[in-house]
Design a protein around this motif. Structure first.
Motif, PDB file in Angstrom:
ATOM      1  N   LEU A  19      -0.889  27.912 118.263  1.00 34.04           N
ATOM      2  CA  LEU A  19      -0.178  28.726 119.214  1.00 34.04           C
ATOM      3  C   LEU A  19       0.692  29.599 118.609  1.00 34.04           C
ATOM      4  O   LEU A  19       0.977  30.832 119.211  1.00 34.04           O
ATOM      5  N   GLY A  20       1.006  29.346 117.501  1.00 35.38           N
ATOM      6  CA  GLY A  20       2.037  30.284 116.715  1.00 35.38           C
ATOM      7  C   GLY A  20       3.396  30.598 117.506  1.00 35.38           C
ATOM      8  O   GLY A  20       4.036  29.849 118.146  1.00 35.38           O
ATOM      9  N   ALA A  21       3.447  32.042 117.610  1.00 39.24           N
ATOM     10  CA  ALA A  21       4.686  32.532 118.005  1.00 39.24           C
ATOM     11  C   ALA A  21       4.728  32.835 119.548  1.00 39.24           C
ATOM     12  O   ALA A  21       5.576  33.061 120.366  1.00 39.24           O
ATOM     13  N   SER A  22       3.402  32.265 120.188  1.00 37.69           N
ATOM     14  CA  SER A  22       3.371  32.253 121.443  1.00 37.69           C
ATOM     15  C   SER A  22       3.909  31.133 122.229  1.00 37.69           C
ATOM     16  O   SER A  22       3.901  31.174 123.388  1.00 37.69           O
ATOM     17  N   TRP A  23       4.452  30.082 121.365  1.00 34.76           N
ATOM     18  CA  TRP A  23       4.884  28.979 122.071  1.00 34.76           C
ATOM     19  C   TRP A  23       6.057  28.580 121.186  1.00 34.76           C
ATOM     20  O   TRP A  23       6.120  28.743 119.768  1.00 34.76           O
ATOM     21  N   HIS A  24       7.108  27.826 121.647  1.00 27.53           N
ATOM     22  CA  HIS A  24       8.171  27.380 121.075  1.00 27.53           C
ATOM     23  C   HIS A  24       8.937  26.394 121.732  1.00 27.53           C
ATOM     24  O   HIS A  24       8.776  26.018 123.001  1.00 27.53           O
ATOM     25  N   GLU A  81      -8.597  37.049 122.852  1.00 23.92           N
ATOM     26  CA  GLU A  81      -8.090  36.671 121.640  1.00 23.92           C
ATOM     27  C   GLU A  81      -6.879  36.119 122.138  1.00 23.92           C
ATOM     28  O   GLU A  81      -6.174  36.598 123.245  1.00 23.92           O
ATOM     29  N   PRO A  82      -6.475  34.621 121.585  1.00 24.16           N
ATOM     30  CA  PRO A  82      -5.105  34.190 122.071  1.00 24.16           C
ATOM     31  C   PRO A  82      -3.932  35.208 121.730  1.00 24.16           C
ATOM     32  O   PRO A  82      -4.053  35.811 120.763  1.00 24.16           O
ATOM     33  N   VAL A  83      -2.939  35.277 122.567  1.00 19.56           N
ATOM     34  CA  VAL A  83      -1.724  36.016 122.085  1.00 19.56           C
ATOM     35  C   VAL A  83      -1.198  35.479 120.779  1.00 19.56           C
ATOM     36  O   VAL A  83      -0.594  36.558 120.090  1.00 19.56           O
ATOM     37  N   ALA A  84      -1.328  34.458 120.355  1.00 21.99           N
ATOM     38  CA  ALA A  84      -0.796  34.191 118.798  1.00 21.99           C
ATOM     39  C   ALA A  84      -1.428  35.340 117.779  1.00 21.99           C
ATOM     40  O   ALA A  84      -0.734  35.297 117.119  1.00 21.99           O
ATOM     41  N   LYS A  85      -2.620  35.777 118.100  1.00 25.28           N
ATOM     42  CA  LYS A  85      -3.028  36.643 117.090  1.00 25.28           C
ATOM     43  C   LYS A  85      -2.243  38.111 117.054  1.00 25.28           C
ATOM     44  O   LYS A  85      -2.496  38.694 116.284  1.00 25.28           O
ATOM     45  N   TYR A  86      -1.542  38.047 118.020  1.00 26.31           N
ATOM     46  CA  TYR A  86      -0.469  39.457 118.336  1.00 26.31           C
ATOM     47  C   TYR A  86       0.853  38.763 117.951  1.00 26.31           C
ATOM     48  O   TYR A  86       2.050  39.697 118.495  1.00 26.31           O
ATOM     49  N   GLY A  87       1.210  37.943 117.266  1.00 24.15           N
ATOM     50  CA  GLY A  87       2.254  37.261 117.081  1.00 24.15           C
ATOM     51  C   GLY A  87       3.343  37.142 118.119  1.00 24.15           C
ATOM     52  O   GLY A  87       4.536  37.004 118.195  1.00 24.15           O
ATOM     53  N   GLY A  88       2.402  36.579 119.361  1.00 23.45           N
ATOM     54  CA  GLY A  88       3.052  36.229 120.454  1.00 23.45           C
ATOM     55  C   GLY A  88       3.633  37.418 121.197  1.00 23.45           C
ATOM     56  O   GLY A  88       4.325  37.385 122.363  1.00 23.45           O
ATOM     57  N   SER A  89       3.330  38.518 120.866  1.00 26.29           N
ATOM     58  CA  SER A  89       3.841  39.837 121.455  1.00 26.29           C
ATOM     59  C   SER A  89       2.728  40.241 122.680  1.00 26.29           C
ATOM     60  O   SER A  89       1.978  40.512 122.578  1.00 26.29           O
ATOM     61  N   ASP A  90       3.365  40.321 123.804  1.00 31.77           N
ATOM     62  CA  ASP A  90       2.613  40.365 125.006  1.00 31.77           C
ATOM     63  C   ASP A  90       2.418  42.202 124.915  1.00 31.77           C
ATOM     64  O   ASP A  90       1.417  42.577 125.389  1.00 31.77           O
ATOM     65  N   ARG A  91       3.185  42.875 124.576  1.00 27.07           N
ATOM     66  CA  ARG A  91       3.097  44.257 124.288  1.00 27.07           C
ATOM     67  C   ARG A  91       2.137  44.515 123.526  1.00 27.07           C
ATOM     68  O   ARG A  91       1.341  45.592 123.935  1.00 27.07           O
ATOM     69  N   ARG A  92       1.978  44.050 122.285  1.00 28.31           N
ATOM     70  CA  ARG A  92       0.964  44.137 121.346  1.00 28.31           C
ATOM     71  C   ARG A  92      -0.436  43.809 121.952  1.00 28.31           C
ATOM     72  O   ARG A  92      -1.640  44.554 121.657  1.00 28.31           O
ATOM     73  N   SER A  93      -0.694  42.700 122.486  1.00 29.70           N
ATOM     74  CA  SER A  93      -1.734  42.130 123.099  1.00 29.70           C
ATOM     75  C   SER A  93      -2.347  43.316 124.130  1.00 29.70           C
ATOM     76  O   SER A  93      -3.415  43.582 124.200  1.00 29.70           O
ATOM     77  N   MET A  94      -1.540  43.706 124.913  1.00 29.43           N
ATOM     78  CA  MET A  94      -1.761  44.607 126.104  1.00 29.43           C
ATOM     79  C   MET A  94      -2.201  45.961 125.467  1.00 29.43           C
ATOM     80  O   MET A  94      -3.064  46.690 125.811  1.00 29.43           O
ATOM     81  N   ALA A  95      -1.505  46.223 124.363  1.00 28.27           N
ATOM     82  CA  ALA A  95      -1.822  47.703 123.824  1.00 28.27           C
ATOM     83  C   ALA A  95      -3.393  47.601 123.021  1.00 28.27           C
ATOM     84  O   ALA A  95      -4.042  48.730 123.210  1.00 28.27           O
TER      85      ALA A  95
END
Length: 193
Positions: A19-24, A81-95
């Motif tokens: 889950l990387g940065a998408s979970w804490h 792809e899981p948001v973890a691939k984008y460092g947990g960044s919703d903005r990067r995933s959406m872009a």
């Protein structure tokens, strides 16, 4: 039209490392309550692809049913792809026009700070550029500005009565595109939030 291979779906447990940065610590659900679904989807190229999406284990069956319907209807999805691939960044995933679900974050909507349905793994954003979040003149992602006017249907769009909205409605999920003041055309959730 070329025949598609049979729809594929499988589910696997997910770890905090995956889950990387998408979970804490402090998120409303732990990794043990989440699953990674690996499902077939049809890309904008008309071909079959496989993607991964992290959801709450309680909705895994419903989500699989939705993506089976979308696959059978050849509804196009840009990437999954899981948001973890984008460092947990919703903005990067959406872009990246990414279709994703779980991300431990707060809701974007105005009002008191509260967990998003994504933080529970019970919301999915589909084709984020073709289906932007709109709040007044603010559009997210920025490339979604070309899709703010919803009167002309283009591939990958969520529209009332369309394949995407019907697929989620078939499992009782609600569409954020119906929110009057802040339409979130990409957003589908089991909770309505």
């Amino acid at each position: 039209m070329q025949a598609l291979p049979p729809f594929h779906a499988s589910s696997s447990p997910v770890t905090a490392a995956e889950l990387g940065a998408s979970w804490h610590a402090g998120c409303p659900v732990g990794p043990e309550r989440l699953r990674t679904l690996h499902v077939s989807f049809v890309g904008f190229d008309g071909r079959a692809h496989r993607g991964s999406i992290v959801v709450h284990r309680d909705v895994a069956g419903a989500v699989t049913a939705v993506f089976r319907r979308l696959y059978d209807a050849r509804f196009p999805i840009r990437r999954m792809e899981p948001v973890a691939k984008y460092g947990g960044s919703d903005r990067r995933s959406m872009a990246a026009d990414n279709t994703s679900a779980f991300n431990c974050r707060f809701a974007s909507a105005p009002g008191p700070k509260r967990w998003s349905a994504h933080a529970f793994g019970k919301a999915i954003d589909v084709n984020t550029i073709e289906n932007p979040y709109v709040q007044g003149s603010y559009v997210s992602p920025a490339a979604g500005r070309a899709y703010v006017e919803r009167f002309r249907y283009r591939a990958g769009m969520a529209v009332a009565g369309g394949v995407l909205v019907r697929a989620f409605a078939s499992v009782g999920w609600l569409w954020g595109g119906r929110w009057a003041s802040t339409p979130d055309y990409q957003h589908f959730s089991s909770t309505g939030g």
